[in-house]
Design an enzyme around this catalytic site. Structure first.
Site, mmCIF file in Angstrom:
data_model
loop_
_atom_site.group_PDB
_atom_site.id
_atom_site.type_symbol
_atom_site.label_atom_id
_atom_site.label_comp_id
_atom_site.label_asym_id
_atom_site.label_seq_id
_atom_site.Cartn_x
_atom_site.Cartn_y
_atom_site.Cartn_z
ATOM 1 N N ASN A 100 1.115 -0.776 -0.193
ATOM 2 C CA ASN A 100 0.261 0.154 0.059
ATOM 3 C C ASN A 100 0.772 1.196 -0.117
ATOM 4 O O ASN A 100 1.926 1.464 0.460
ATOM 5 C CB ASN A 100 -0.960 0.085 1.181
ATOM 6 C CG ASN A 100 -1.655 -1.068 1.257
ATOM 7 O OD1 ASN A 100 -2.613 -1.911 0.240
ATOM 8 N ND2 ASN A 100 -2.289 -1.391 2.591
ATOM 9 N N ASP A 102 -0.547 4.240 1.232
ATOM 10 C CA ASP A 102 -1.307 4.708 1.914
ATOM 11 C C ASP A 102 -0.618 5.454 3.302
ATOM 12 O O ASP A 102 -1.750 6.383 4.598
ATOM 13 C CB ASP A 102 -3.341 4.502 2.440
ATOM 14 C CG ASP A 102 -2.559 3.010 3.343
ATOM 15 O OD1 ASP A 102 -1.542 3.103 3.798
ATOM 16 O OD2 ASP A 102 -3.693 2.100 2.730
ATOM 17 N N HIS A 117 5.962 0.172 -2.648
ATOM 18 C CA HIS A 117 5.227 0.731 -3.411
ATOM 19 C C HIS A 117 5.314 2.353 -3.730
ATOM 20 O O HIS A 117 4.447 3.206 -3.899
ATOM 21 C CB HIS A 117 3.978 0.365 -3.805
ATOM 22 C CG HIS A 117 3.915 -0.794 -4.575
ATOM 23 N ND1 HIS A 117 2.945 -2.154 -4.503
ATOM 24 C CD2 HIS A 117 4.924 -1.688 -5.193
ATOM 25 C CE1 HIS A 117 3.125 -3.408 -5.406
ATOM 26 N NE2 HIS A 117 4.564 -3.007 -5.477
ATOM 27 N N CYS A 125 10.656 14.871 -8.322
ATOM 28 C CA CYS A 125 10.646 15.168 -9.151
ATOM 29 C C CYS A 125 11.290 14.204 -10.814
ATOM 30 O O CYS A 125 12.453 13.873 -10.005
ATOM 31 C CB CYS A 125 11.939 16.691 -9.717
ATOM 32 S SG CYS A 125 12.088 16.965 -11.272
ATOM 33 N N CYS A 128 15.516 16.081 -11.525
ATOM 34 C CA CYS A 128 15.827 15.916 -10.688
ATOM 35 C C CYS A 128 16.143 15.014 -9.418
ATOM 36 O O CYS A 128 17.336 15.418 -8.486
ATOM 37 C CB CYS A 128 16.220 17.927 -10.155
ATOM 38 S SG CYS A 128 14.439 18.393 -8.705
ATOM 39 N N CYS A 179 14.014 22.818 -10.014
ATOM 40 C CA CYS A 179 14.639 22.896 -11.861
ATOM 41 C C CYS A 179 13.210 22.738 -13.312
ATOM 42 O O CYS A 179 13.406 22.922 -13.737
ATOM 43 C CB CYS A 179 14.956 21.355 -12.324
ATOM 44 S SG CYS A 179 14.109 19.744 -12.235
ATOM 45 N N SER A 218 -4.868 -9.673 -2.520
ATOM 46 C CA SER A 218 -4.802 -11.049 -3.607
ATOM 47 C C SER A 218 -3.789 -11.891 -3.560
ATOM 48 O O SER A 218 -3.211 -12.503 -4.894
ATOM 49 C CB SER A 218 -5.861 -11.056 -3.826
ATOM 50 O OG SER A 218 -4.796 -9.631 -4.757
ATOM 51 N N ASN A 242 -7.488 -12.711 4.041
ATOM 52 C CA ASN A 242 -8.396 -12.059 2.978
ATOM 53 C C ASN A 242 -9.303 -12.475 2.210
ATOM 54 O O ASN A 242 -9.975 -13.672 2.249
ATOM 55 C CB ASN A 242 -7.069 -12.564 1.562
ATOM 56 C CG ASN A 242 -7.473 -11.165 0.454
ATOM 57 O OD1 ASN A 242 -7.316 -9.973 0.283
ATOM 58 N ND2 ASN A 242 -8.184 -11.939 -1.029
ATOM 59 N N GLY A 244 -11.790 -13.085 -0.668
ATOM 60 C CA GLY A 244 -11.441 -13.709 -2.279
ATOM 61 C C GLY A 244 -10.532 -14.789 -2.528
ATOM 62 O O GLY A 244 -8.919 -15.325 -1.026
#
Length: 268
Positions: A100, A102, A117, A125, A128, A179, A218, A242, A244
């Site tokens: 996540n 968040d 992630h 940027c 730069c 920049c 998943s 989870n 599913g």
């Protein structure tokens, strides 16, 4: 004596490598990506290639992000985030690897976290490398596009919103103040590689764990699934919480199909 299988699993393993996904944050009001069969609930997220393809794609992304951020910035950790923080403080978690963006694990008090992630509360940027808070970018977006703030839209994962049938041609995206380069949220888009340093840290901790706990994922994205494959190769027991199917169903020692908050509440 009736012992909950998940609690028995957690209690029997002292060094848990924890992997979390979008399902842990749904009780905080952030939608997830996939249905119970692992299929997309909406259009797949923007790819890096699309984002870098030109101003129209970036205008679309940032317009949706500006509207969605009003909700995303106010979300708070739920009981599942707090439960994992409590387990970490008790010395039970080897590493918490989250897919996540968040920041809710850190907000709940977890310290040993790898944001695989990236984090949506930062902006980078592409020229730069300067990193700035997302709150500053939000203010710049609102100042440059005041009429857009009246729009209402359905909140989507990753802090954006579903704006359909909208002409984005007049939406202005501020450049880097250092920049003049292209600004992008400091997250890993589809088609973009996870920074090697994060992956190396995770590999090292898999080697020191005695079990793996997957919460709210998943595992359809390989960047997280590969760590479950490695845990299985090493013979580690693997539990999943989870709703599913998961990509790793055949590798699991224990599968719990309950909401993350309900399943982990006793540890909060």
């Amino acid at each position: 004596m009736n012992i909950d299988p998940l609690h028995d699993f957690i209690d029997r393993h002292q060094r848990l490598f924890v992997v979390t996904g979008a399902g842990i944050s749904t009780d905080s009001g952030i939608p997830d990506y996939r249905d119970g069969q692992g299929a997309w609930k909406r259009s797949p997220p923007m790819t890096l290639q699309a984002f870098m393809s030109g101003p129209p794609a970036r205008a679309r992304y940032w317009a949706r992000g500006m509207i969605g951020w009003r909700h995303f910035a106010s979300v708070e950790p739920n009981v599942a985030h707090h439960a994992l923080a409590t387990l970490e403080h008790a010395g039970r978690i080897e590493l918490l690897l989250t897919q996540n963006v968040d920041g809710l694990h850190e907000a709940a008090g977890s310290l040993n976290v790898v944001d695989l992630h990236g984090r949506l509360d930062r902006v980078r940027c592409m020229q730069c490398g300067d990193i700035t808070p997302r709150t500053g970018m939000q203010q710049r977006l609102e100042d440059a596009n005041p009429t857009w703030m009246a729009l209402q839209a359905t909140i989507a994962p990753d802090g954006d919103a579903d704006l359909e049938g909208v002409d984005f041609s007049d939406f202005r995206v501020p450049p880097c103040t250092v920049c003049g380069g292209i600004l992008k949220p400091d997250v890993v888009f589809f088609g973009e590689n996870v920074p090697r340093a994060r992956v190396d840290i995770a590999w090292a901790h898999v080697g020191r764990a005695d079990a793996m706990l997957v919460v709210g994922s998943s595992l359809m994205v390989y960047s997280g699934y590969r760590f479950v494959l490695e845990a299985s190769r090493r013979g580690l027991p693997i539990a999943s919480v989870n709703l599913g199917v998961t990509r790793a169903d055949v590798l699991l020692t224990l599968k719990v199909e309950r909401s993350c908050a309900e399943a982990l509440a006793p540890y909060a």
